[in-house]
Design a protein around this motif. Structure first.
Motif, short mmCIF file in Angstrom:
data_model
loop_
_atom_site.label_atom_id
_atom_site.label_comp_id
_atom_site.label_asym_id
_atom_site.label_seq_id
_atom_site.Cartn_x
_atom_site.Cartn_y
_atom_site.Cartn_z
N CYS A 144 82.28 1.43 44.60
CA CYS A 144 82.18 1.71 46.03
C CYS A 144 80.73 1.94 46.44
CB CYS A 144 83.04 2.93 46.38
SG CYS A 144 84.82 2.66 46.20
N LEU B 136 78.90 -1.35 46.71
CA LEU B 136 79.22 -2.05 47.95
C LEU B 136 78.41 -1.47 49.11
CD1 LEU B 136 80.84 -3.91 49.82
CD2 LEU B 136 82.64 -2.18 49.84
N ALA B 137 78.37 -0.15 49.21
CA ALA B 137 77.64 0.47 50.31
C ALA B 137 76.15 0.18 50.23
CB ALA B 137 77.89 1.99 50.30
N ALA C 93 76.13 2.69 55.50
CA ALA C 93 77.39 2.12 55.03
C ALA C 93 78.16 3.20 54.28
CB ALA C 93 77.14 0.92 54.13
N CYS C 94 79.46 3.19 54.44
CA CYS C 94 80.30 4.15 53.72
C CYS C 94 81.60 3.48 53.31
CB CYS C 94 80.57 5.39 54.57
SG CYS C 94 81.40 5.05 56.13
N VAL C 95 82.19 3.99 52.23
CA VAL C 95 83.48 3.51 51.74
C VAL C 95 84.40 4.71 51.62
CG1 VAL C 95 84.71 2.32 49.90
CG2 VAL C 95 82.38 1.62 50.48
N THR D 160 84.08 -2.31 60.77
CA THR D 160 84.89 -1.65 59.74
C THR D 160 85.91 -2.65 59.20
OG1 THR D 160 86.32 0.25 59.26
CG2 THR D 160 86.50 -0.70 61.46
N LEU E 34 89.86 -2.20 52.98
CA LEU E 34 89.82 -2.57 51.55
C LEU E 34 91.26 -2.79 51.13
CD1 LEU E 34 87.24 -0.07 50.05
CD2 LEU E 34 87.19 -2.53 49.68
N ALA F 19 86.00 0.15 54.44
CA ALA F 19 84.54 0.10 54.35
C ALA F 19 83.98 -0.03 55.77
CB ALA F 19 84.09 -1.06 53.49
N THR G 197 83.57 -7.32 51.50
CA THR G 197 84.57 -6.27 51.30
C THR G 197 85.78 -6.81 50.54
OG1 THR G 197 83.84 -5.21 53.33
CG2 THR G 197 85.96 -4.53 52.46
#
Length: 670
Positions: free
Chosen positions: A141, A144-145, A156-158, A250, A253, A263, A286
């Motif tokens: 995660c 990805l961010a 970015a946040c997950v 947004t 996932l 995400a 994503t």
């Protein structure tokens, strides 16, 4: 080229003024020492920019964060005035010169110009290669961010549903909060909730709509969403407004219709709002990350199950016994759960068995096989088998296990593959009998400081040949330390078995240390930082049963001798302060001696041991074992063993080299 310094310590310009790249010279404190004309044009720097700190200029946060980095890099991306700049950062001299930095910036294309498609593909390729480097959910995660900051987004946040991080099944729903798994941003303090925080789904907000529709959502203007969030997290919303966060995209996932989380990517001014092309790029990355998170979740679930299975099969604690002072350690491998195990098993006659074994491989199969073998060793040890006999029975069991699970393609059956070392220590004789099946040899540290690797026949690993095993008997002075271990301790990628045994000898060459300290010494000397195999270690310091705690008599094959032995037993128990146990001991020994005189063969001997229990033993020359049964009203006999079983905590029969020993343990008074 290293910048030259004049007499006042200022750097003269060593860089051509007319180049197609923007060039900045920064000192270690990020003070701008030089900017060429292209840099002034691209960054809109004032005429008196040189000599001023970097933070004094109105630069985009993404670019400022890049130039404040502590490591050199090439081909990073930053958006400045609606254009995408390629950024490199390098030290001016790697050979001891001034510790300044050269930053070069290239105008690659307008943000929405004709080269945007190429830049997006490049970003997609670079980000895809950096996501999923491990099977750790949190790290996946975070990758990805971080992959899209700052090239695509400023923050970015997950967020994942509860249970996913632990490998459990996700339980999505509007009423169920998400939990922040990862966060990345251009500054040290992104204006978003920190990892580990619960993230509620506020109805009507972009993330709530994405979860409800299981589709991505682009929000060009966050005014209404910020107003809704303001009621729940006002401080977070205030920080977002202060940093100019104004747009988001947004993306759920999801894998195969299963929603794992969401995400979300954010931009701050002056960067433009997200559009449909940005949505496509975010969806592509994503989707890739969702598959990797699902793989990591499944791996985590299986690993958790294997760990739980292994812990349930390993001994929860060491049993009470007086023959040995024991300390143990088990350290799992970095690669996962293995099949190493150890055991301390009290036997009859105050003896104790020590076991260390290793099943080849890792995972649930290795842990399950270890559990079956450990149970089998307990079963065979209850029969008081000699170490070589016990390993023979264990070898036959492993062969049967292999036959139960043939290879799927019908080829030669697989070998389960396991090694084992089994030792029995007798505190009365101070002797230890050992046998091993393909296992590393044990070590003995004597009280005088000598350390010896026992020359014990290796024997084949379990399940390979069906060949017999050999045992060796050692005499161990009181205070000797017997060290049993698995191969993960003495073998690694950095050294072979011989070198490992050399290190083990050196670690044990400290007489007088107790087993607990010995374990610490051995692990500190031999265990690598990231072990590739799990390790089991068992250290036992020998004790001797005092001679005045042992009494033994020879009994003639005459029923009249029973009364004389009973009287001798009563006197000895009185000497030991155990007069309260005399009645039960007399009854037990009377029955056992009478049976030996009637049904067995001489020689007949009686032995009493005062240990953690009062141990009564009757030895005779016959190999016939008595059986406990219920006697009917008309039977003249058959009640003796029933009486023994009622009075004793434990009783049984063992078979030495000749004859048999029937034993019973009676509890001592408090």
């Amino acid at each position: 080229m290293r910048p030259a310094a004049d007499g006042r310590g200022r750097h003269r310009d060593p860089i051509p003024v007319v180049v197609r790249e923007a060039v900045l010279l920064l000192d270690p404190d990020r003070v701008l020492r030089h900017a060429n004309d292209e840099a002034r044009r691209l960054l809109d720097l004032p005429a008196d920019c040189e000599g001023r700190p970097l933070d004094a200029f109105d630069l985009p946060p993404a670019l400022t964060a890049l130039l404040h980095g502590s490591e050199e890099f090439t081909d990073a991306r930053a958006v400045v005035h609606d254009r995408v700049l390629g950024v490199d950062l390098h030290p001016t001299d790697r050979s001891g010169g001034p510790s300044h930095l050269i930053a070069t910036l290239r105008d690659t294309a307008p943000l929405n110009g004709p080269d945007t498609a190429r830049l997006r593909l490049e970003l997609l390729y670079r980000a895809g290669a950096s996501i999923g480097t491990t099977l750790d959910i949190t790290r996946t995660c975070q990758e990805l961010a971080a992959a899209l900051v700052p090239a695509f987004a400023d923050f970015a946040c997950v967020d994942l549903y509860e249970g996913v991080l632990a490998g459990g099944e996700p339980r999505p729903g509007q009423s169920r909060p998400l939990h922040r798994a990862a966060l990345a941003g251009i500054g040290e303090l992104p204006p978003l909730l920190a990892p580990g925080s619960p993230v509620p789904l506020v109805p009507g907000t972009p993330r709530a709509r994405a979860v409800a529709g299981l589709r991505s959502v682009v929000e060009p203007d966050l005014s209404s969403a910020l107003a809704a969030w303001d009621e729940i997290h006002p401080s977070t919303v205030a920080a977002m407004r202060d940093q100019g966060v104004h747009t988001l995209v947004t993306v759920p996932l999801a894998v195969g219709g299963t929603l794992l989380g969401v995400a979300t990517f954010w931009r701050a001014r002056p960067r433009p709002a997200f559009d449909e092309e940005d949505r496509t790029l975010a969806e592509e990355l994503t989707a890739r990350a969702a598959v990797l998170v699902e793989n990591a979740r499944r791996y985590t679930r299986e690993h958790t199950m294997a760990v739980a299975l292994q812990h349930s099969l390993l001994p929860a604690g060491l049993p009470e016994q007086h023959a040995l002072e024991v300390a143990s350690r088990y350290l799992p491998a970095q690669a996962g759960v293995g099949g190493d195990w150890f055991d301390v098993i009290p036997l009859s006659g105050a003896r104790v068995a020590l076991v260390v074994g290793d099943v080849v491989g890792h995972g649930v199969h290795a842990a399950a096989t270890m559990g079956r073998l450990r149970t089998a060793v307990h079963t065979f040890s209850s029969l008081d088998l000699a170490p070589d006999e016990l390993l023979g029975h264990l070898d036959a069991l492993v062969n049967r296990l292999d036959q139960e699970h043939p290879a799927p393609d019908g080829s030669e059956r697989p070998i389960t593959g396991a090694t084992c070392l089994y030792a029995v220590y007798d505190p009365v004789a101070r002797r230890c009998t050992l046998a091993r099946a393909g296992h590393p040899p044990p070590a003995v540290a004597y009280p005088d400081g000598r350390v010896e690797i026992v020359d014990l026949p290796a024997g084949p690993p379990l399940g390979l040949t069906g060949m017999p095993y050999e045992s060796v008997e050692l005499e161990l002075p009181e205070g000797s330390r017997l060290v049993l271990y698995t191969d993960g301790l003495v073998e690694s990628r950095s050294h072979d078995l011989d070198h490992g045994l050399k290190l083990l000898r050196a670690a044990l060459a400290h007489p007088g240390r107790d087993p607990r300290q010995t374990c610490e010494d051995v692990l500190a000397a031999l265990l690598p930082v990231n072990p590739a195999d799990d390790t089991a270690l068992l250290v036992a310091r020998t004790r001797a049963l005092p001679a005045d705690h042992v009494a033994d008599w020879e009994v003639p094959a005459d029923p009249a001798a029973v009364a004389r032995v009973r009287a001798a037993v009563t006197r000895r128990l009185a000497d030991w302060g155990l007069a309260d146990q005399a009645f039960a001991a007399e009854l037990v020994l009377s029955e056992l001696i009478t049976n030996a005189i009637r049904y067995a063969a001489p020689p007949i001997r009686v032995r009493l041991l005062r240990d953690r229990a009062l141990i009564c033993e009757v030895r005779d020359g016959s190999a016939t074992s008595p059986h406990l049964r219920y006697a009917t009203d008309t039977d003249e006999g058959g009640r003796g063993l029933f009486l023994v079983a009622q009075l004793a905590e434990r009783w049984g029969t063992r078979y030495p080299a000749s004859g048999k020993v029937i034993w019973a343990e009676l509890p001592l008074a408090e």
